[in-house]
Design a protein around this motif. Structure first.
Motif, PDB file in Angstrom:
ATOM      1  N   ALA A 109       5.215  15.553   0.992  1.00  0.00           N
ATOM      2  CA  ALA A 109       3.928  14.869   0.876  1.00  0.00           C
ATOM      3  C   ALA A 109       4.111  13.356   0.879  1.00  0.00           C
ATOM      4  CB  ALA A 109       3.211  15.299  -0.411  1.00  0.00           C
ATOM      5  N   VAL A 110       3.046  12.672   1.239  1.00  0.00           N
ATOM      6  CA  VAL A 110       2.984  11.213   1.181  1.00  0.00           C
ATOM      7  C   VAL A 110       1.814  10.834   0.285  1.00  0.00           C
ATOM      8  CG1 VAL A 110       2.583   9.083   2.488  1.00  0.00           C
ATOM      9  CG2 VAL A 110       4.003  10.918   3.467  1.00  0.00           C
ATOM     10  N   CYS A 111       2.053   9.961  -0.682  1.00  0.00           N
ATOM     11  CA  CYS A 111       1.002   9.473  -1.570  1.00  0.00           C
ATOM     12  C   CYS A 111       0.992   7.945  -1.518  1.00  0.00           C
ATOM     13  CB  CYS A 111       1.230   9.941  -3.004  1.00  0.00           C
ATOM     14  SG  CYS A 111       1.200  11.740  -3.200  1.00  0.00           S
ATOM     15  N   VAL A 112      -0.205   7.379  -1.462  1.00  0.00           N
ATOM     16  CA  VAL A 112      -0.361   5.935  -1.266  1.00  0.00           C
ATOM     17  C   VAL A 112      -1.382   5.384  -2.259  1.00  0.00           C
ATOM     18  CG1 VAL A 112      -0.912   4.087   0.364  1.00  0.00           C
ATOM     19  CG2 VAL A 112       0.053   6.250   1.196  1.00  0.00           C
ATOM     20  N   LEU A 113      -0.985   4.361  -2.999  1.00  0.00           N
ATOM     21  CA  LEU A 113      -1.914   3.634  -3.868  1.00  0.00           C
ATOM     22  C   LEU A 113      -2.421   2.408  -3.112  1.00  0.00           C
ATOM     23  CD1 LEU A 113      -3.305   2.996  -6.576  1.00  0.00           C
ATOM     24  CD2 LEU A 113      -1.194   1.794  -7.242  1.00  0.00           C
ATOM     25  N   PRO A 114      -3.680   2.395  -2.660  1.00  0.00           N
ATOM     26  CA  PRO A 114      -4.216   1.214  -1.987  1.00  0.00           C
ATOM     27  C   PRO A 114      -4.551   0.128  -3.014  1.00  0.00           C
ATOM     28  CG  PRO A 114      -5.373   3.239  -1.340  1.00  0.00           C
ATOM     29  CD  PRO A 114      -4.619   3.537  -2.595  1.00  0.00           C
ATOM     30  N   TYR A 115      -3.971  -1.045  -2.819  1.00  0.00           N
ATOM     31  CA  TYR A 115      -4.149  -2.157  -3.768  1.00  0.00           C
ATOM     32  C   TYR A 115      -4.610  -3.401  -3.021  1.00  0.00           C
ATOM     33  CZ  TYR A 115      -3.032  -5.916  -7.041  1.00  0.00           C
ATOM     34  OH  TYR A 115      -3.104  -7.032  -7.850  1.00  0.00           O
ATOM     35  N   ASP A 116      -5.655  -4.011  -3.533  1.00  0.00           N
ATOM     36  CA  ASP A 116      -6.184  -5.262  -2.989  1.00  0.00           C
ATOM     37  C   ASP A 116      -5.725  -6.395  -3.902  1.00  0.00           C
ATOM     38  OD1 ASP A 116      -7.713  -7.506  -2.331  1.00  0.00           O
ATOM     39  OD2 ASP A 116      -9.483  -6.321  -1.815  1.00  0.00           O
ATOM     40  N   PRO A 117      -4.705  -7.148  -3.497  1.00  0.00           N
ATOM     41  CA  PRO A 117      -4.190  -8.197  -4.383  1.00  0.00           C
ATOM     42  C   PRO A 117      -5.123  -9.397  -4.499  1.00  0.00           C
ATOM     43  CG  PRO A 117      -3.082  -8.300  -2.261  1.00  0.00           C
ATOM     44  CD  PRO A 117      -3.960  -7.079  -2.224  1.00  0.00           C
ATOM     45  N   TRP A 118      -6.052  -9.553  -3.568  1.00  0.00           N
ATOM     46  CA  TRP A 118      -6.970 -10.687  -3.611  1.00  0.00           C
ATOM     47  C   TRP A 118      -8.103 -10.438  -4.602  1.00  0.00           C
ATOM     48  CZ3 TRP A 118      -5.332  -8.325   0.950  1.00  0.00           C
ATOM     49  CH2 TRP A 118      -4.311  -9.005   1.623  1.00  0.00           C
ATOM     50  N   GLN A 119      -8.543  -9.185  -4.698  1.00  0.00           N
ATOM     51  CA  GLN A 119      -9.581  -8.829  -5.666  1.00  0.00           C
ATOM     52  C   GLN A 119      -8.985  -8.230  -6.949  1.00  0.00           C
ATOM     53  OE1 GLN A 119     -12.698  -9.675  -4.785  1.00  0.00           O
ATOM     54  NE2 GLN A 119     -11.878 -10.356  -2.804  1.00  0.00           N
ATOM     55  N   ASP A 120      -7.689  -7.941  -6.942  1.00  0.00           N
ATOM     56  CA  ASP A 120      -6.983  -7.268  -8.041  1.00  0.00           C
ATOM     57  C   ASP A 120      -7.655  -5.930  -8.356  1.00  0.00           C
ATOM     58  OD1 ASP A 120      -4.889  -7.003  -9.823  1.00  0.00           O
ATOM     59  OD2 ASP A 120      -5.892  -8.075 -11.450  1.00  0.00           O
ATOM     60  N   THR A 121      -7.840  -5.134  -7.308  1.00  0.00           N
ATOM     61  CA  THR A 121      -8.487  -3.829  -7.438  1.00  0.00           C
ATOM     62  C   THR A 121      -7.648  -2.756  -6.743  1.00  0.00           C
ATOM     63  OG1 THR A 121      -9.803  -4.291  -5.438  1.00  0.00           O
ATOM     64  CG2 THR A 121     -10.838  -4.739  -7.576  1.00  0.00           C
ATOM     65  N   VAL A 122      -7.855  -1.527  -7.162  1.00  0.00           N
ATOM     66  CA  VAL A 122      -7.238  -0.383  -6.489  1.00  0.00           C
ATOM     67  C   VAL A 122      -8.347   0.529  -5.972  1.00  0.00           C
ATOM     68  CG1 VAL A 122      -5.116  -0.450  -7.829  1.00  0.00           C
ATOM     69  CG2 VAL A 122      -7.028   0.930  -8.637  1.00  0.00           C
ATOM     70  N   VAL A 123      -8.041   1.257  -4.917  1.00  0.00           N
ATOM     71  CA  VAL A 123      -8.991   2.213  -4.357  1.00  0.00           C
ATOM     72  C   VAL A 123      -8.507   3.617  -4.723  1.00  0.00           C
ATOM     73  CG1 VAL A 123     -10.142   3.056  -2.289  1.00  0.00           C
ATOM     74  CG2 VAL A 123      -9.510   0.632  -2.458  1.00  0.00           C
ATOM     75  N   LEU A 124      -9.313   4.334  -5.495  1.00  0.00           N
ATOM     76  CA  LEU A 124      -8.970   5.682  -5.947  1.00  0.00           C
ATOM     77  C   LEU A 124     -10.003   6.672  -5.436  1.00  0.00           C
ATOM     78  CD1 LEU A 124      -7.963   4.853  -9.627  1.00  0.00           C
ATOM     79  CD2 LEU A 124      -6.440   5.169  -7.664  1.00  0.00           C
ATOM     80  N   GLN A 125      -9.667   7.946  -5.486  1.00  0.00           N
ATOM     81  CA  GLN A 125     -10.564   8.962  -4.964  1.00  0.00           C
ATOM     82  C   GLN A 125     -10.613  10.153  -5.915  1.00  0.00           C
ATOM     83  OE1 GLN A 125      -8.443   9.142  -1.221  1.00  0.00           O
ATOM     84  NE2 GLN A 125      -7.658  11.161  -1.719  1.00  0.00           N
ATOM     85  N   GLU A 126     -11.692  10.915  -5.806  1.00  0.00           N
ATOM     86  CA  GLU A 126     -11.881  12.114  -6.618  1.00  0.00           C
ATOM     87  C   GLU A 126     -12.123  13.302  -5.706  1.00  0.00           C
ATOM     88  OE1 GLU A 126     -14.587  11.523 -10.190  1.00  0.00           O
ATOM     89  OE2 GLU A 126     -15.009   9.710  -9.010  1.00  0.00           O
TER      90      GLU A 126
END
Length: 204
Positions: free
Chosen positions: A51-68
């Motif tokens: 499997a491949v798992c990826v944490l999307p991170y926006d360093p300019w907004q200091d936010t992460v994109v998560l899903q449910e």
């Protein structure tokens, strides 16, 4: 003393079940720390693609994109089997982990990965499964991210949202995020987030 694959003797490997995943039945023995060979063991092995798992991170907004999304493995042991997760998918024949990361980010979250940063590779449950996870952090532009995503023909129903980094880390601490890949990736980001922000440069 250190061992290698040659110190495991697979005597028989029999099919147990074959469907979306596979179950093999192995009869094996292995060398012992005290010397010699141990007894024959019978073990069921859950066989599945890596499997491949990826944490999307926006360093300019200091936010992460998560899903449910609903996860069948949590149905019997959680009051809420809709898990908060990072982007994830299985490696298909002929694909590299990096290709899977980009494909799944688009399919599951509508995201374009700007930079892919390897975190680690690990076995989530080596006592009974041969799956190995390739874990990444990816720089993204989170502006406009969110909504419902996933492939309809695969039955995916994924809700995507943007979280402040500190809020996501708090969710790990509180146990709201309780799956291994997401915990490991967010804890890594807790250690390296400021470095990523400092090196990100101007927002594209």
């Amino acid at each position: 003393m250190s061992f290698t694959r040659a110190d495991v003797d697979i005597i028989r490997r029999e099919p147990g079940f074959s469907g979306f995943y596979r179950l093999d039945i192995l009869t094996l023995r292995h060398r012992l720390f005290a010397g010699g060979w141990g007894p024959e063991l019978r073990r069921e092995l859950f066989v599945r693609p890596d499997a491949v798992c990826v944490l999307p991170y926006d360093p300019w907004q200091d936010t992460v994109v998560l899903q449910e999304q609903m996860r069948v493995g949590a149905v019997d042991k959680s009051n809420n089997p809709w898990m908060i997760e990072v982007v994830a998918g299985l490696i298909e024949p002929g694909e590299s982990p990096e290709q899977v990361a980009h494909r799944e980010a688009d399919e599951e979250a509508g995201l374009t990965l700007l930079e892919l940063i390897p975190i680690t590779r690990y076995f989530p449950s080596p006592g009974g499964s041969d799956e190995r996870v390739h874990l990444y952090c990816a720089l993204v532009d989170s502006r406009g991210a969110g909504g419902l995503h996933g492939l309809e023909h695969e039955g995916e129903d994924i809700r995507v949202s943007v979280w402040p980094r500190e809020q996501a880390l708090l969710a790990v601490e509180q146990g709201r995020i309780d799956n291994a890949a997401s915990i490991i990736a967010l804890q890594w980001l807790g250690l390296h987030g400021e470095r990523l922000r400092a090196g990100a440069g101007a927002q594209p």
